[in-house]
Design a protein around this motif. Structure first.
Motif, PDB file in Angstrom:
ATOM      1  N   ILE A  36       0.828  -1.208   0.000  1.00 29.65           N
ATOM      2  CA  ILE A  36       0.000   0.000   0.000  1.00 29.65           C
ATOM      3  C   ILE A  36       0.859   1.253   0.000  1.00 29.65           C
ATOM      4  O   ILE A  36       0.495   2.280  -0.583  1.00 29.65           O
ATOM      5  CB  ILE A  36      -0.983  -0.014   1.200  1.00 29.65           C
ATOM      6  N   VAL A  37       2.039   1.194   0.633  1.00 27.49           N
ATOM      7  CA  VAL A  37       2.964   2.334   0.599  1.00 27.49           C
ATOM      8  C   VAL A  37       3.514   2.522  -0.809  1.00 27.49           C
ATOM      9  O   VAL A  37       3.543   3.639  -1.341  1.00 27.49           O
ATOM     10  CB  VAL A  37       4.114   2.131   1.602  1.00 27.49           C
ATOM     11  N   VAL A  38       3.962   1.427  -1.418  1.00 28.80           N
ATOM     12  CA  VAL A  38       4.574   1.510  -2.744  1.00 28.80           C
ATOM     13  C   VAL A  38       3.565   1.955  -3.797  1.00 28.80           C
ATOM     14  O   VAL A  38       3.865   2.803  -4.651  1.00 28.80           O
ATOM     15  CB  VAL A  38       5.201   0.159  -3.129  1.00 28.80           C
ATOM     16  N   THR A  39       2.355   1.414  -3.754  1.00 25.22           N
ATOM     17  CA  THR A  39       1.346   1.812  -4.739  1.00 25.22           C
ATOM     18  C   THR A  39       0.880   3.251  -4.507  1.00 25.22           C
ATOM     19  O   THR A  39       0.567   3.964  -5.467  1.00 25.22           O
ATOM     20  CB  THR A  39       0.140   0.863  -4.709  1.00 25.22           C
ATOM     21  N   TYR A 136       1.499  18.592   3.574  1.00 23.04           N
ATOM     22  CA  TYR A 136       1.454  18.190   4.978  1.00 23.04           C
ATOM     23  C   TYR A 136       0.488  17.016   5.169  1.00 23.04           C
ATOM     24  O   TYR A 136       0.766  16.092   5.943  1.00 23.04           O
ATOM     25  CB  TYR A 136       1.049  19.383   5.848  1.00 23.04           C
ATOM     26  N   THR A 137      -0.633  17.057   4.469  1.00 24.09           N
ATOM     27  CA  THR A 137      -1.554  15.910   4.555  1.00 24.09           C
ATOM     28  C   THR A 137      -0.971  14.689   3.839  1.00 24.09           C
ATOM     29  O   THR A 137      -1.176  13.558   4.279  1.00 24.09           O
ATOM     30  CB  THR A 137      -2.930  16.254   3.959  1.00 24.09           C
ATOM     31  N   VAL A 138      -0.239  14.923   2.753  1.00 28.46           N
ATOM     32  CA  VAL A 138       0.426  13.812   2.066  1.00 28.46           C
ATOM     33  C   VAL A 138       1.447  13.161   2.994  1.00 28.46           C
ATOM     34  O   VAL A 138       1.537  11.930   3.094  1.00 28.46           O
ATOM     35  CB  VAL A 138       1.109  14.294   0.770  1.00 28.46           C
ATOM     36  N   GLY A 139       2.221  14.001   3.712  1.00 29.18           N
ATOM     37  CA  GLY A 139       3.205  13.475   4.655  1.00 29.18           C
ATOM     38  C   GLY A 139       2.551  12.703   5.787  1.00 29.18           C
ATOM     39  O   GLY A 139       3.032  11.637   6.186  1.00 29.18           O
ATOM     40  N   ALA A 140       1.442  13.241   6.310  1.00 30.09           N
ATOM     41  CA  ALA A 140       0.726  12.545   7.382  1.00 30.09           C
ATOM     42  C   ALA A 140       0.174  11.215   6.886  1.00 30.09           C
ATOM     43  O   ALA A 140       0.165  10.220   7.618  1.00 30.09           O
ATOM     44  CB  ALA A 140      -0.412  13.427   7.899  1.00 30.09           C
ATOM     45  N   HIS A 141      -0.249  11.183   5.631  1.00 27.99           N
ATOM     46  CA  HIS A 141      -0.767   9.953   5.013  1.00 27.99           C
ATOM     47  C   HIS A 141       0.326   8.883   4.965  1.00 27.99           C
ATOM     48  O   HIS A 141       0.091   7.711   5.301  1.00 27.99           O
ATOM     49  CB  HIS A 141      -1.257  10.292   3.605  1.00 27.99           C
ATOM     50  N   PHE A 142       1.527   9.286   4.584  1.00 27.88           N
ATOM     51  CA  PHE A 142       2.641   8.336   4.509  1.00 27.88           C
ATOM     52  C   PHE A 142       3.057   7.858   5.903  1.00 27.88           C
ATOM     53  O   PHE A 142       3.294   6.664   6.117  1.00 27.88           O
ATOM     54  CB  PHE A 142       3.839   8.988   3.811  1.00 27.88           C
ATOM     55  N   LEU A 143       3.132   8.782   6.859  1.00 25.20           N
ATOM     56  CA  LEU A 143       3.545   8.395   8.206  1.00 25.20           C
ATOM     57  C   LEU A 143       2.500   7.492   8.863  1.00 25.20           C
ATOM     58  O   LEU A 143       2.845   6.597   9.641  1.00 25.20           O
ATOM     59  CB  LEU A 143       3.789   9.646   9.056  1.00 25.20           C
ATOM     60  N   SER A 144       1.228   7.707   8.537  1.00 26.20           N
ATOM     61  CA  SER A 144       0.190   6.820   9.050  1.00 26.20           C
ATOM     62  C   SER A 144       0.351   5.418   8.471  1.00 26.20           C
ATOM     63  O   SER A 144       0.157   4.417   9.167  1.00 26.20           O
ATOM     64  CB  SER A 144      -1.196   7.378   8.700  1.00 26.20           C
ATOM     65  N   TYR A 271      19.369  10.742  -6.700  1.00 31.26           N
ATOM     66  CA  TYR A 271      19.820  12.134  -6.608  1.00 31.26           C
ATOM     67  C   TYR A 271      20.670  12.506  -7.819  1.00 31.26           C
ATOM     68  O   TYR A 271      20.512  13.570  -8.410  1.00 31.26           O
ATOM     69  CB  TYR A 271      20.609  12.333  -5.318  1.00 31.26           C
ATOM     70  N   ALA A 272      21.593  11.594  -8.200  1.00 33.82           N
ATOM     71  CA  ALA A 272      22.504  11.874  -9.311  1.00 33.82           C
ATOM     72  C   ALA A 272      21.791  11.905 -10.650  1.00 33.82           C
ATOM     73  O   ALA A 272      22.239  12.569 -11.594  1.00 33.82           O
ATOM     74  CB  ALA A 272      23.620  10.833  -9.337  1.00 33.82           C
ATOM     75  N   THR A 273      20.673  11.188 -10.755  1.00 32.60           N
ATOM     76  CA  THR A 273      19.935  11.127 -12.028  1.00 32.60           C
ATOM     77  C   THR A 273      18.699  12.016 -12.015  1.00 32.60           C
ATOM     78  O   THR A 273      17.799  11.852 -12.841  1.00 32.60           O
ATOM     79  CB  THR A 273      19.525   9.673 -12.338  1.00 32.60           C
ATOM     80  N   HIS A 274      18.625  12.937 -11.038  1.00 33.98           N
ATOM     81  CA  HIS A 274      17.552  13.934 -10.962  1.00 33.98           C
ATOM     82  C   HIS A 274      16.175  13.314 -10.750  1.00 33.98           C
ATOM     83  O   HIS A 274      15.190  13.679 -11.400  1.00 33.98           O
ATOM     84  CB  HIS A 274      17.559  14.824 -12.209  1.00 33.98           C
ATOM     85  N   LEU A 275      16.117  12.340  -9.851  1.00 28.82           N
ATOM     86  CA  LEU A 275      14.863  11.790  -9.334  1.00 28.82           C
ATOM     87  C   LEU A 275      13.956  11.174 -10.401  1.00 28.82           C
ATOM     88  O   LEU A 275      12.779  11.562 -10.523  1.00 28.82           O
ATOM     89  CB  LEU A 275      14.080  12.866  -8.560  1.00 28.82           C
ATOM     90  N   PRO A 276      14.438  10.201 -11.157  1.00 27.63           N
ATOM     91  CA  PRO A 276      13.513   9.496 -12.068  1.00 27.63           C
ATOM     92  C   PRO A 276      12.476   8.732 -11.271  1.00 27.63           C
ATOM     93  O   PRO A 276      12.756   8.194 -10.193  1.00 27.63           O
ATOM     94  CB  PRO A 276      14.445   8.552 -12.845  1.00 27.63           C
ATOM     95  N   GLU A 277      11.268   8.655 -11.809  1.00 25.75           N
ATOM     96  CA  GLU A 277      10.136   8.119 -11.050  1.00 25.75           C
ATOM     97  C   GLU A 277      10.356   6.676 -10.587  1.00 25.75           C
ATOM     98  O   GLU A 277      10.036   6.330  -9.445  1.00 25.75           O
ATOM     99  CB  GLU A 277       8.855   8.194 -11.899  1.00 25.75           C
ATOM    100  N   VAL A 278      10.902   5.838 -11.472  1.00 27.70           N
ATOM    101  CA  VAL A 278      11.082   4.430 -11.119  1.00 27.70           C
ATOM    102  C   VAL A 278      12.052   4.277  -9.952  1.00 27.70           C
ATOM    103  O   VAL A 278      11.799   3.513  -9.009  1.00 27.70           O
ATOM    104  CB  VAL A 278      11.589   3.631 -12.344  1.00 27.70           C
ATOM    105  N   VAL A 279      13.138   5.039  -9.977  1.00 28.83           N
ATOM    106  CA  VAL A 279      14.135   4.939  -8.907  1.00 28.83           C
ATOM    107  C   VAL A 279      13.556   5.468  -7.594  1.00 28.83           C
ATOM    108  O   VAL A 279      13.816   4.905  -6.519  1.00 28.83           O
ATOM    109  CB  VAL A 279      15.418   5.697  -9.290  1.00 28.83           C
ATOM    110  N   VAL A 280      12.773   6.530  -7.660  1.00 27.84           N
ATOM    111  CA  VAL A 280      12.131   7.053  -6.453  1.00 27.84           C
ATOM    112  C   VAL A 280      11.180   6.015  -5.866  1.00 27.84           C
ATOM    113  O   VAL A 280      11.106   5.830  -4.646  1.00 27.84           O
ATOM    114  CB  VAL A 280      11.376   8.366  -6.755  1.00 27.84           C
ATOM    115  N   GLY A 281      10.465   5.316  -6.734  1.00 28.40           N
ATOM    116  CA  GLY A 281       9.564   4.258  -6.265  1.00 28.40           C
ATOM    117  C   GLY A 281      10.325   3.140  -5.572  1.00 28.40           C
ATOM    118  O   GLY A 281       9.892   2.627  -4.532  1.00 28.40           O
ATOM    119  N   ILE A 282      11.480   2.756  -6.124  1.00 22.73           N
ATOM    120  CA  ILE A 282      12.316   1.733  -5.484  1.00 22.73           C
ATOM    121  C   ILE A 282      12.811   2.228  -4.129  1.00 22.73           C
ATOM    122  O   ILE A 282      12.884   1.466  -3.161  1.00 22.73           O
ATOM    123  CB  ILE A 282      13.505   1.365  -6.397  1.00 22.73           C
TER     124      ILE A 282
END
Length: 328
Positions: A36-39, A136-144, A271-282
């Motif tokens: 659920i976190v990853v999706t 802030y709500t997105v962050g609270a959602h993740f921490l929950s 960080y070096a590749t400027h945050l590609p979506e797939v790597v951020v997901g990993i």
């Protein structure tokens, strides 16, 4: 008479799950909490955060996404439906824990805690949409979601233990060091959440409010905490060797170190590749694995035997708290 009206008691009369089934049900909730976190991260990284523009329905006129909403609507709605799947897994864990004889009240409470966390996080998810992806709500959602993962791990651990009082396997300063490691890792997760809230992946292709801090500076703070966590991990490993700590605990520290190294590589690459979506997901998947690994460390420094005197924790040998040679 009243007992017969209790649906859980009725189930317990007709079905007796094995201890292994309860353990697997608990482990399944851990896996689903990670999914659920990853999706949820995938929703943000594909700019589908507002694919359904209201809540609890997808549009003011439709419960499900319409054809005009395209792929973003499907992605966002699919993530919402995955919460229902998570509820099923948590429900199975609740029923299995309650039906098992003898009834373990503490284990059942951990299962119910997951249910209420799922419900609260669903409401938080609704607030995320209704506030237009406020960071802030997105962050609270993740921490929950991280809190849900924490309780799931604790239930998984308890399902493999007995119900007698906890018995420590190391001296108090070693336990304190392990909890310092957990605290530092928790702060690492929180700072990482701020990085997400300040970073470029807002969850929608349109302009979305971000946390007003310098993204690169907060990223450096995140890296600083990584070094602290790695340092504490190495220190704990040496301490456990010095006091002849449990083999299982040392193994879990090594596992944590390996996960941290892998997560560090992924973090550097993103960080070096400027945050590609797939790597951020990993990297989000890695954050879950780091949190699971660090929680398992202090749990390996104690045991909770069952009525027969067996340790119960499957891989933790019973022994007296270790004492340094100089103190003997």
């Amino acid at each position: 008479m009243l007992k017969s009206l209790n649906p859980f008691a009725l189930i317990a009369e007709r079905w007796q799950p094995s201890a292994k089934f309860v353990e697997r049900a608990a482990l399944a909730t851990v896996v689903m909490a990670v999914i659920i976190v990853v999706t949820g991260g995938a929703v943000r990284l594909t700019d589908s955060g507002l694919g359904c523009n209201t809540w609890p329905t997808c549009t003011p006129q439709s419960l499900t996404p319409t054809k005009a909403m395209g792929l973003h609507g499907i992605i966002e709605f699919s993530n919402r439906m995955l919460t229902d799947v998570l509820c099923v897994f948590v429900g199975v864990a609740i029923i299995a824990a309650r039906a098992r004889t003898p009834w373990r009240r503490g284990l059942t409470r951990l299962a119910w805690a997951q249910f209420w966390l799922v419900m609260s996080n669903a409401v938080l998810g609704g607030l995320v949409v209704l506030t237009g992806l406020n960071p802030y709500t997105v962050g609270a959602h993740f921490l929950s979601a991280t809190a849900l993962l924490t309780v799931a791990v604790l239930m998984w651990q308890r399902s493999r233990e007995g119900d007698l009082p906890v018995r420590d396997l190391v001296v108090r300063p070693v336990r304190q060091l392990s909890w310092l490691l957990v605290t530092a890792t928790g702060l690492l997760v929180v700072v990482g959440t701020v990085v997400t809230g300040a970073g470029p992946h807002a969850g929608d292709a349109h302009t979305v409010h971000r946390i007003p801090v310098n993204w690169r500076e907060i990223t450096q703070l995140h890296v600083d905490f990584v070094y602290i966590v790695i340092g504490l991990t190495v220190a704990l490993w040496f301490v456990l060797r010095a006091v002849n700590g449990p083999t299982a605990a040392r193994r879990r520290v090594v596992e944590l170190f390996a996960v941290l190294m892998a997560q560090g590589v992924v973090g550097y690459v993103q960080y070096a590749t400027h945050l590609p979506e797939v790597v951020v997901g990993i990297h989000m998947l890695g954050s879950c694995l780091v949190w699971i690994a660090v929680l398992r460390v202090p749990l390996a420094l104690r045991e909770r035997p069952d009525e027969s005197g067996a340790a119960g924790a499957a891989d933790i040998p019973a022994q007296e708290p270790a004492v340094p040679a100089a103190a003997r």
